[in-house]
Design an enzyme around this catalytic site. Structure first.
Site, PDB file in Angstrom:
ATOM      1  N   ASP A   9       0.868  -1.161   0.000  1.00  0.00           N
ATOM      2  CA  ASP A   9       0.000   0.000   0.000  1.00  0.00           C
ATOM      3  C   ASP A   9       0.911   1.219   0.000  1.00  0.00           C
ATOM      4  O   ASP A   9       2.036   1.158   0.507  1.00  0.00           O
ATOM      5  CB  ASP A   9      -0.896  -0.006   1.243  1.00  0.00           C
ATOM      6  CG  ASP A   9      -1.790   1.209   1.306  1.00  0.00           C
ATOM      7  OD1 ASP A   9      -2.443   1.535   0.296  1.00  0.00           O
ATOM      8  OD2 ASP A   9      -1.829   1.849   2.373  1.00  0.00           O
ATOM      9  N   ASP A  11       0.174   4.939   0.926  1.00  0.00           N
ATOM     10  CA  ASP A  11       0.067   5.845   2.076  1.00  0.00           C
ATOM     11  C   ASP A  11       0.026   5.046   3.373  1.00  0.00           C
ATOM     12  O   ASP A  11      -0.872   4.247   3.587  1.00  0.00           O
ATOM     13  CB  ASP A  11      -1.188   6.717   1.955  1.00  0.00           C
ATOM     14  CG  ASP A  11      -1.214   7.471   0.631  1.00  0.00           C
ATOM     15  OD1 ASP A  11      -0.160   7.983   0.229  1.00  0.00           O
ATOM     16  OD2 ASP A  11      -2.296   7.529   0.002  1.00  0.00           O
TER      17      ASP A  11
END
Length: 176
Positions: A9, A11
């Site tokens: 992922d 952020d």
């Protein structure tokens, strides 16, 4: 057979999320982008060990009109220049769009696996939200949850590993 990969992922795993009222938000500009301390070294170790590093990120603020696609792409480009990340696949949809690429669905992971000939059985998903872990599990990946203690309900099966510091990621993956 394909190569192993670590799907990340963006952020909260690669770069710091902006946390407001206990909830994570993406940086709103390139100037706000901050790579998480320890992330570069950890990801370099994984790349040196033969893992492809592929980002998979939901960016619904584009569909909501509060973020531009150009800023998201500038952040993605900067990350790829600074880190050994091969590609970043991005979902620009909102929940109501019911697309196959928005996590917790595994569409972005499956797209990355096709484009880079990834062996999903030897691969991992690393995320800081339950949607990341669920997407990884749906694609048949081993999972690592980076726990920042956000104020949100974790509504899915638990990750195989839980960490609080991304600097420890490479050691977990390389020794598991």
């Amino acid at each position: 057979m394909g190569a192993p990969a670590v799907f990340l992922d963006r952020d909260g795993v690669i770069n710091r999320s902006m946390v407001r009222d206990g909830k994570p938000y993406p940086p709103v500009s390139l100037e706000e982008l901050e790579i998480i301390p320890g992330a570069i070294d950890s990801l370099k170790k994984l790349a040196d060990a033969g893992y492809l590093l592929i980002g998979v990120t939901n960016q619904p603020d584009v569909a909501r009109g509060s973020q531009s696609r150009e800023v998201v792409e500038a952040i993605n480009f900067h990350i790829k220049m600074e880190m050994p990340v091969t590609a970043i696949f991005t979902c620009y949809h909102d929940n109501k769009d019911d697309c196959s690429c928005r996590k917790p669905k595994p569409g972005l992971i499956l797209q990355g696996a096709r484009e880079y000939d990834v062996d999903l059985a030897k691969s991992w998903m690393v995320g800081d939200r339950w949607k990341d872990i669920s997407a990884g599990q749906a694609a048949g990946l081993r999972t690592v949850f980076v726990d920042y203690h956000y104020i949100e309900n974790y509504s899915g099966p638990p990750a195989e590993f839980i960490i609080e510091d991304i600097a420890t990621l490479a050691d977990i993956i390389l020794h598991s």
